[in-house]
Design a protein around this motif. Structure first.
Motif, PDB file in Angstrom:
ATOM      1  N   THR A 184      -2.748   8.152  21.678  1.00 48.25           N
ATOM      2  CA  THR A 184      -1.871   9.228  22.711  1.00 48.25           C
ATOM      3  C   THR A 184      -0.449   9.472  21.977  1.00 48.25           C
ATOM      4  N   PRO A 185      -0.035  10.449  22.596  1.00 43.57           N
ATOM      5  CA  PRO A 185       1.313  10.938  21.967  1.00 43.57           C
ATOM      6  C   PRO A 185       2.489   9.843  21.731  1.00 43.57           C
ATOM      7  N   ASP A 186       2.346   9.050  22.871  1.00 48.04           N
ATOM      8  CA  ASP A 186       3.499   7.851  22.944  1.00 48.04           C
ATOM      9  C   ASP A 186       3.093   6.758  22.107  1.00 48.04           C
ATOM     10  N   THR A 187       1.677   6.708  21.389  1.00 47.12           N
ATOM     11  CA  THR A 187       1.409   5.615  20.750  1.00 47.12           C
ATOM     12  C   THR A 187       2.071   5.604  19.478  1.00 47.12           C
ATOM     13  N   LEU A 188       2.713   4.489  19.036  1.00 50.41           N
ATOM     14  CA  LEU A 188       3.355   4.246  17.645  1.00 50.41           C
ATOM     15  C   LEU A 188       2.137   3.536  16.876  1.00 50.41           C
ATOM     16  N   ALA A 189       1.767   4.463  15.680  1.00 56.81           N
ATOM     17  CA  ALA A 189       0.791   4.191  14.712  1.00 56.81           C
ATOM     18  C   ALA A 189       1.123   3.549  13.446  1.00 56.81           C
ATOM     19  N   ARG A 250     -12.000   4.477   3.289  1.00 54.62           N
ATOM     20  CA  ARG A 250     -11.895   5.993   3.596  1.00 54.62           C
ATOM     21  C   ARG A 250     -11.566   6.829   2.451  1.00 54.62           C
ATOM     22  N   ASN A 251     -12.071   7.975   2.576  1.00 53.35           N
ATOM     23  CA  ASN A 251     -11.985   9.034   1.445  1.00 53.35           C
ATOM     24  C   ASN A 251     -10.938  10.172   1.967  1.00 53.35           C
ATOM     25  N   ASP A 252     -10.523   9.844   3.197  1.00 56.98           N
ATOM     26  CA  ASP A 252      -9.538  10.994   3.558  1.00 56.98           C
ATOM     27  C   ASP A 252      -7.898  10.202   3.813  1.00 56.98           C
ATOM     28  N   ILE A 253      -7.475   9.388   2.435  1.00 60.28           N
ATOM     29  CA  ILE A 253      -6.188   8.750   3.066  1.00 60.28           C
ATOM     30  C   ILE A 253      -5.113   9.737   3.159  1.00 60.28           C
ATOM     31  N   PRO A 254      -5.003  10.939   2.610  1.00 58.59           N
ATOM     32  CA  PRO A 254      -3.959  11.576   2.978  1.00 58.59           C
ATOM     33  C   PRO A 254      -3.824  11.884   4.507  1.00 58.59           C
ATOM     34  N   ALA A 255      -5.010  12.082   5.134  1.00 60.13           N
ATOM     35  CA  ALA A 255      -5.301  12.666   6.324  1.00 60.13           C
ATOM     36  C   ALA A 255      -4.702  11.343   7.271  1.00 60.13           C
ATOM     37  N   VAL A 256      -5.221  10.250   6.977  1.00 53.24           N
ATOM     38  CA  VAL A 256      -4.933   9.007   7.795  1.00 53.24           C
ATOM     39  C   VAL A 256      -3.495   8.767   7.786  1.00 53.24           C
ATOM     40  N   LEU A 257      -2.750   8.841   6.551  1.00 55.87           N
ATOM     41  CA  LEU A 257      -1.431   8.785   6.465  1.00 55.87           C
ATOM     42  C   LEU A 257      -0.499   9.590   7.195  1.00 55.87           C
ATOM     43  N   ALA A 258      -1.101  10.874   7.505  1.00 51.84           N
ATOM     44  CA  ALA A 258      -0.472  11.918   8.412  1.00 51.84           C
ATOM     45  C   ALA A 258      -0.532  11.703   9.810  1.00 51.84           C
ATOM     46  N   ALA A 259      -1.620  10.645  10.245  1.00 53.32           N
ATOM     47  CA  ALA A 259      -1.597  10.353  11.369  1.00 53.32           C
ATOM     48  C   ALA A 259      -0.952   9.369  11.815  1.00 53.32           C
ATOM     49  N   LEU A 260      -0.303   8.560  10.846  1.00 55.38           N
ATOM     50  CA  LEU A 260       0.777   7.378  11.202  1.00 55.38           C
ATOM     51  C   LEU A 260       2.144   7.615  11.324  1.00 55.38           C
ATOM     52  N   ASP A 261       2.880   7.017  11.998  1.00 51.31           N
ATOM     53  CA  ASP A 261       4.040   7.111  12.243  1.00 51.31           C
ATOM     54  C   ASP A 261       5.102   6.080  11.135  1.00 51.31           C
ATOM     55  N   LEU A 262       4.578   5.052  10.688  1.00 47.26           N
ATOM     56  CA  LEU A 262       5.112   4.041   9.688  1.00 47.26           C
ATOM     57  C   LEU A 262       4.015   3.371   8.929  1.00 47.26           C
ATOM     58  N   VAL A 263       4.627   3.134   7.800  1.00 51.44           N
ATOM     59  CA  VAL A 263       3.522   2.584   6.842  1.00 51.44           C
ATOM     60  C   VAL A 263       4.065   1.406   6.188  1.00 51.44           C
ATOM     61  N   VAL A 264       3.452   0.212   6.192  1.00 51.79           N
ATOM     62  CA  VAL A 264       3.669  -1.268   5.860  1.00 51.79           C
ATOM     63  C   VAL A 264       3.093  -1.435   4.586  1.00 51.79           C
ATOM     64  N   VAL A 265       3.811  -2.034   3.491  1.00 53.58           N
ATOM     65  CA  VAL A 265       2.877  -2.502   2.285  1.00 53.58           C
ATOM     66  C   VAL A 265       3.410  -3.974   2.139  1.00 53.58           C
ATOM     67  N   PRO A 266       2.606  -4.875   2.698  1.00 51.46           N
ATOM     68  CA  PRO A 266       2.977  -6.445   2.707  1.00 51.46           C
ATOM     69  C   PRO A 266       2.621  -7.270   1.316  1.00 51.46           C
ATOM     70  N   SER A 267       2.596  -6.502   0.220  1.00 55.93           N
ATOM     71  CA  SER A 267       2.033  -6.745  -0.971  1.00 55.93           C
ATOM     72  C   SER A 267       2.413  -8.310  -1.667  1.00 55.93           C
ATOM     73  N   ARG A 268       1.688  -9.247  -2.113  1.00 56.32           N
ATOM     74  CA  ARG A 268       2.199 -10.290  -2.658  1.00 56.32           C
ATOM     75  C   ARG A 268       2.562 -10.200  -4.044  1.00 56.32           C
ATOM     76  N   ARG A 269       1.682  -9.598  -4.667  1.00 59.32           N
ATOM     77  CA  ARG A 269       1.667  -9.264  -6.170  1.00 59.32           C
ATOM     78  C   ARG A 269       1.187  -7.827  -6.413  1.00 59.32           C
ATOM     79  N   GLU A 270       2.016  -6.886  -7.009  1.00 60.67           N
ATOM     80  CA  GLU A 270       1.829  -5.578  -6.726  1.00 60.67           C
ATOM     81  C   GLU A 270       2.913  -4.858  -8.165  1.00 60.67           C
TER      82      GLU A 270
END
Length: 370
Positions: A184-189, A250-270
């Motif tokens: 919904t519009p007020d959901t934080l993704a 997913r093969n549409d990562i740019p579109a998935v990212l566009a739908a999000l409000d916040l991205v978390v990268v919790p990597s241990r080794r990168e």
């Protein structure tokens, strides 16, 4: 230049180095270079290469000596100026292929730290025989020198790049993908993208969400990707009772990212996470653990937020703080998008590739004296 890329990955959930090879081969072809990709039959990343119109040799199979001879045959047939390989095993095949008459300089690309380690004789043997070890961040170069794989000059740094046009175009799909995800519009993704493996730190994220869930009443969390540890993550997801949704590969990562409000990268080794660069390219606020090279992509507090690796409380607190501050998320996302445009586009990466590969091709072998 003539370039031969060798990558033996056959996993359906291929990662950043495979995508890097595809992008580099495609981009350098457009600049007039000749590229060939060598891999295993039916490997998913090779199928993508074929669909992109790249030239492939997908005949890497058979016993060890047969595979070495196939590498030699590829080197002799293609006459590359530089062979770029993923992983130490493929590097040994390339240097043995060269010794058997294949010619060419050999450069190994390190996607992570710990791919070669002090005290492993086979790693030191391999290192002495390759001409360069390409790393994705200055921090990784220092790590390998500290482990005894020097000199620093043998470790050229190649920051990765992102095609901004793909991420800009995907912004038009934001409402469509949010509707698909039931938002919904007020959901934080909140979301994360990557292979589901130990190094990606998804167990730490699940624990952080358990700590933060009461402070995230309007949030939903999405994980895009697949991998060998998916079953373990599914158990943790079930315990969170609907907060987290696994999207699979997913093969549409740019579109998935566009739908999000916040991205978390919790990597241990990168090392210089591709997921971080792509989220920044999408103009999203990023909360990342401070893995090697993360501080080279993200200016902490300006174009993203860094927290200590494995610190679940810090991940939880960081998510909550950003969840409740949309203005800060917007400012971080705008600065992140600018940072990518200034330093991390595909064109920047291809410029760096041409420079590094030309220097490797022109040099005498570096490795035998150490």
């Amino acid at each position: 230049m003539r370039l031969l890329f060798i990558n033996l990955n056959r996993s359906p959930a291929y990662g950043g180095i495979e995508r890097w090879m595809l992008d580099v081969a495609h981009g350098l072809e457009a600049r007039g270079h000749e590229t060939v990709l060598v891999g295993r039959p039916k490997a998913p990343w090779m199928a993508v290469a074929t669909r992109m119109g790249l030239r492939v040799r997908d005949d890497h199979r058979g016993p060890w000596i047969t595979r070495v001879l196939r590498v030699r045959a590829a080197m002799r047939a293609e006459r590359p100026d530089v062979v770029i390989v993923k992983a130490a095993k493929a590097a040994r095949m390339a240097v043995w292929g060269r010794a058997l008459g294949g010619g060419s300089r050999v450069a190994m690309i390190f996607g992570l730290t710990h791919e070669m380690r002090r005290g492993r004789w086979i790693h030191h043997y391999t290192w002495r025989r390759i001409d360069a070890g390409i790393v994705l961040a200055h921090g990784a170069a220092r790590w390998y020198v500290d482990e005894g794989f020097g000199p620093l000059e043998k470790l050229p740094v190649l920051w990765k790049g992102v095609d901004l046009a793909r991420f800009d175009a995907a912004q038009t799909r934001r409402d469509e993908v949010r509707a698909e995800l039931g938002l919904t519009p007020d959901t934080l993704a909140i979301g994360t993208v990557g292979r589901i493996t130990w190094q990606k730190g998804l167990e730490d994220l699940m624990d952080a969400l358990a700590l933060a869930r009461e402070r995230l009443p309007r949030a939903r969390v999405f994980i895009a990707g697949g991998g060998r540890d998916a079953a373990l993550v599914e158990e943790a997801v079930a315990r969170l009772g609907g907060l987290v949704t696994l999207l699979g590969q997913r093969n549409d990562i740019p579109a998935v990212l566009a739908a999000l409000d916040l991205v978390v990268v919790p990597s241990r080794r990168e090392v210089m996470s591709q997921a971080t660069l792509e989220a920044m390219a999408a103009g999203r606020a990023v909360l990342s653990t401070a893995t090697v090279g993360a501080d080279e992509a993200i200016e902490d507090g300006t174009s993203g937020v860094l927290v200590p690796v494995g610190d679940r409380q810090a991940i939880a607190d960081g998510l909550v703080a950003l969840a409740h501050d949309p203005e800060r998320r917007a400012a971080l996302g705008a600065a992140a998008r600018h940072r990518i445009a200034e330093q991390f586009t595909v064109e920047h990466m291809l410029d760096r590739c041409e420079d590094i590969f030309a220097r490797v091709a022109a040099q005498s072998p570096l490795a035998r004296e150490r």
